[in-house]
Design an enzyme around this catalytic site. Structure first.
Site, short mmCIF file in Angstrom:
data_model
loop_
_atom_site.label_atom_id
_atom_site.label_comp_id
_atom_site.label_asym_id
_atom_site.label_seq_id
_atom_site.Cartn_x
_atom_site.Cartn_y
_atom_site.Cartn_z
N ASP A 194 45.95 51.58 37.14
CA ASP A 194 46.47 52.71 37.91
C ASP A 194 47.82 52.39 38.55
O ASP A 194 48.75 53.19 38.49
CB ASP A 194 45.45 53.14 38.98
CG ASP A 194 45.02 51.98 39.87
OD1 ASP A 194 45.12 50.82 39.43
OD2 ASP A 194 44.60 52.24 41.02
N ASP A 224 37.43 48.35 34.86
CA ASP A 224 36.45 49.08 35.68
C ASP A 224 36.15 50.48 35.14
O ASP A 224 35.26 51.15 35.65
CB ASP A 224 36.97 49.24 37.12
CG ASP A 224 37.11 47.92 37.84
OD1 ASP A 224 36.67 46.90 37.28
OD2 ASP A 224 37.66 47.91 38.94
P1 ATP Z 1 44.32 46.52 37.78
O1 ATP Z 1 44.17 46.99 39.19
O2 ATP Z 1 43.39 47.19 36.84
O3 ATP Z 1 44.32 45.05 37.63
P2 ATP Z 1 46.91 47.69 38.08
O4 ATP Z 1 47.94 48.14 37.11
O5 ATP Z 1 46.37 48.75 38.98
O6 ATP Z 1 45.78 46.97 37.26
P3 ATP Z 1 48.39 46.45 40.20
O7 ATP Z 1 48.55 45.01 40.53
O8 ATP Z 1 47.90 47.37 41.26
O9 ATP Z 1 47.46 46.48 38.92
O10 ATP Z 1 49.79 47.03 39.72
C1 ATP Z 1 50.47 46.50 38.57
C2 ATP Z 1 51.96 46.63 38.73
O11 ATP Z 1 52.30 47.97 39.06
C3 ATP Z 1 52.51 45.73 39.81
O12 ATP Z 1 53.63 45.05 39.27
C4 ATP Z 1 52.89 46.68 40.93
O13 ATP Z 1 54.07 46.26 41.60
C5 ATP Z 1 53.14 48.00 40.21
N1 ATP Z 1 52.77 49.13 41.06
C6 ATP Z 1 51.59 49.32 41.67
N2 ATP Z 1 51.58 50.48 42.38
C7 ATP Z 1 52.82 51.02 42.22
C8 ATP Z 1 53.47 52.21 42.71
N3 ATP Z 1 52.82 53.06 43.50
N4 ATP Z 1 54.74 52.43 42.33
C9 ATP Z 1 55.39 51.56 41.53
N5 ATP Z 1 54.83 50.42 41.04
C10 ATP Z 1 53.58 50.15 41.37
MG MG Z 2 44.51 48.88 40.03
#
Ligand code: ATP
Ligand code: MG
Length: 485
Positions: A194, A224
């Site tokens: 996400d 998940d």
């Molecule tokens: P998971 O939670 O399933 O491991 P994820 O993609 O949600 O995967 P995160 O660590 O939350 O994992 O985010 C991955 C990347 O996305 C990070 O490099 C983070 O900086 C970037 N990111 C997260 N939220 C935002 C946002 N709202 N806007 C821009 N970039 C974001």
């Molecule tokens: Mg996440």
């Protein structure tokens, strides 16, 4: 055409009052795409492998409905563009400069998606400039780009993890797009959860602001299974399958001791899908705890009393707990403040360890002999290669992403109601897919484990109301509820 976004938004404005104050018209839910019409004939039309396919190209007007069952009196629902190759493509094969990045936590299938993106681009569209961004978003501006070829990625699907590396944090939109622009990249494939998809949307918006001809394709990753709209995320099946092994071990441990308890913590920060499906598949589980269904420890009908009853009946039991379950209980008992990771996600308390102590303390006071074995297989599950069905799924997702990017779309890909579709970024990030405890699936689990629901009539009413409100589709940014009605 440049008006695609406003057209999609128009679908929201042209609405009339309905169940929730507003309903969507059935104008297809358009994804963003590049200005100017695609001009090149799709090279697939001359591809020998596709010469036997009767209708290979997807009609622009083909849509996938979000809801299959439409209730009486409800208005027409939300539709997404059907994924697949288009008759005309936006980029000539030799113009394409594609890059691939993986972000967030590990999940089975990441390497398969990378492999299939590289092989699909190369074999279907004759693209030969494909780069790998190292270690997540920050790799756009802080590391060298790797050159990827079908040969270099040939075997990677047999390995877990991601050959590109991944990270949290480090999303600097301006620096990322500066690098995309400077290096002449025109297709960006972003694999992640996400947070990553939110980041992809920021990149897309900046690209659009600068008027660059760059497609951004998101391939949603979440072990998940908590990404909204899509039926299932890749790696989920593999995770459920692997979780069985941990549950089997917990069962053996529990069965081999007098009053033995096997406790398994599974992934699921906000959504208990892995715990629920692993429990349903295993049939050795006596109690499954997930974030969506609150429980309490002590008192009549509490978890501890249920454990005591089960031990007295069968001398052993297996508990599965999703990592996000019971966080409110721990926060209350520890009275500590919330901490965050580099991406701003809440750091969770270890529910497994906490439960272990609570259960031990309870039986100590009761002077009842028992043994508890706590198993946390999280990192083992995340790190394995994907199974057969996930491998096939990863291939289809990668191909959808390639066809979309070639046609000039910027969107997330995924299966909606069993059909591959192109979904606007904000749609998949504005809500989270959760286990509905008001659905039959959770009832099936309760009847399979024979555990109490731990819910009061008030909790049940609240859950039904939350469920009703969750069906209310979110408005795109910039459109207020008032202007929509
Ligand atoms: P998971 O939670 O399933 O491991 P994820 O993609 O949600 O995967 P995160 O660590 O939350 O994992 O985010 C991955 C990347 O996305 C990070 O490099 C983070 O900086 C970037 N990111 C997260 N939220 C935002 C946002 N709202 N806007 C821009 N970039 C974001
Ligand atoms: Mg996440």
């Amino acid at each position: 055409n440049a008006s695609s976004v406003s057209l999609a938004d128009a679908a929201y404005v042209k609405i009339s009052e309905g169940d929730f104050g507003y309903v969507l018209d059935d104008v297809p839910h358009l994804v963003d795409y590049l200005p100017d019409a695609p001009t090149y004939p799709n090279p697939l039309q001359d591809h020998p492998a596709y010469s036997t396919v009767r209708q290979y190209f997807v009609n622009e007007d083909d849509n996938v409905p979000q809801k299959v069952i439409v209730q009486k009196n409800s208005r027409r629902g939300i539709h997404f563009r059907c994924a697949g190759p288009r008759q005309r493509v936006y980029f000539g094969s030799d113009e394409v400069k594609a890059c691939i990045v993986t972000c967030g936590g590990l999940c089975p299938g990441l390497n398969t998606v990378i492999r299939e993106l590289v092989c699909g681009l190369s074999h279907m569209y004759n693209v030969n400039k494909i780069y790998g961004i190292q270690n997540g978003y920050k790799g756009f501006y802080s590391s060298n780009y790797l050159t990827l070829t079908p040969k270099s990625v040939n075997d990677i699907h047999k390995r877990g993890g991601t050959i590109l590396g991944t990270s949290r944090g480090g999303h600097d939109t301006k620096k990322i797009v500066d690098n995309i622009q400077d290096r002449g990249i025109n297709q960006v494939y972003i694999i992640g959860g996400d947070g990553t998809q939110k980041g992809a949307y920021e990149i897309y918006k900046e690209i659009r602001k600068r008027g660059l001809k760059v497609s951004v394709a998101g391939i949603p990753k979440t072990i998940d299974n908590d990404i909204a709209i899509i039926d299932k995320s890749f790696g989920f099946d593999t995770a459920v399958e692997e979780a069985q092994r941990a549950i089997d071990s917990a069962h053996v441990e529990a069965f081999s001791a007098e009053n033995g308890i096997g406790l398994v913590k599974l992934m699921g920060r906000y959504s208990g899908f892995i715990a629920m499906y692993a429990t349903l598949a295993s049939r050795d589980v006596d109690c499954c705890l997930i974030p969506e269904s609150p429980f309490y420890m002590d008192g009549e009908g509490g978890l501890l009393q249920y454990i005591e009853k089960r031990l007295k009946e069968s001398k052993h039991m297996v508990i599965v707990v999703a990592e996000g379950a019971g966080q409110d209980l721990i926060a209350k008992s520890l009275a500590t403040s919330e901490q965050q990771d580099a991406s701003g996600n809440k750091l969770l308390f270890d529910i497994g360890l906490w439960l272990t102590h609570k259960i031990k303390d309870y039986f100590k006071i009761k002077k009842m002999e028992m043994t508890i074995k706590y198993i946390d297989p999280t990192y083992m599950i995340r790190a394995i290669p994907s199974n057969a069905s996930d491998n096939v799924y990863c291939t289809l997702l990668s191909h959808s992403a390639i066809h979309g990017a070639m046609a000039g779309y910027s969107c997330t890909v995924g299966i909606v109601n069993g059909r591959h579709a192109y979904i606007p970024f904000y749609r998949v990030t504005s809500t989270r897919n959760k286990v509905k405890i008001t659905d039959r699936m959770w009832a099936r689990l309760l009847s399979s484990t024979n555990q109490p629901s731990f819910l009061s009539p008030k909790d049940i009413d609240e859950a039904k109301e939350t469920d009703r409100m969750a069906n209310k589709p979110p408005l795109p940014t910039g459109i207020s509820q008032a202007s929509a009605i």
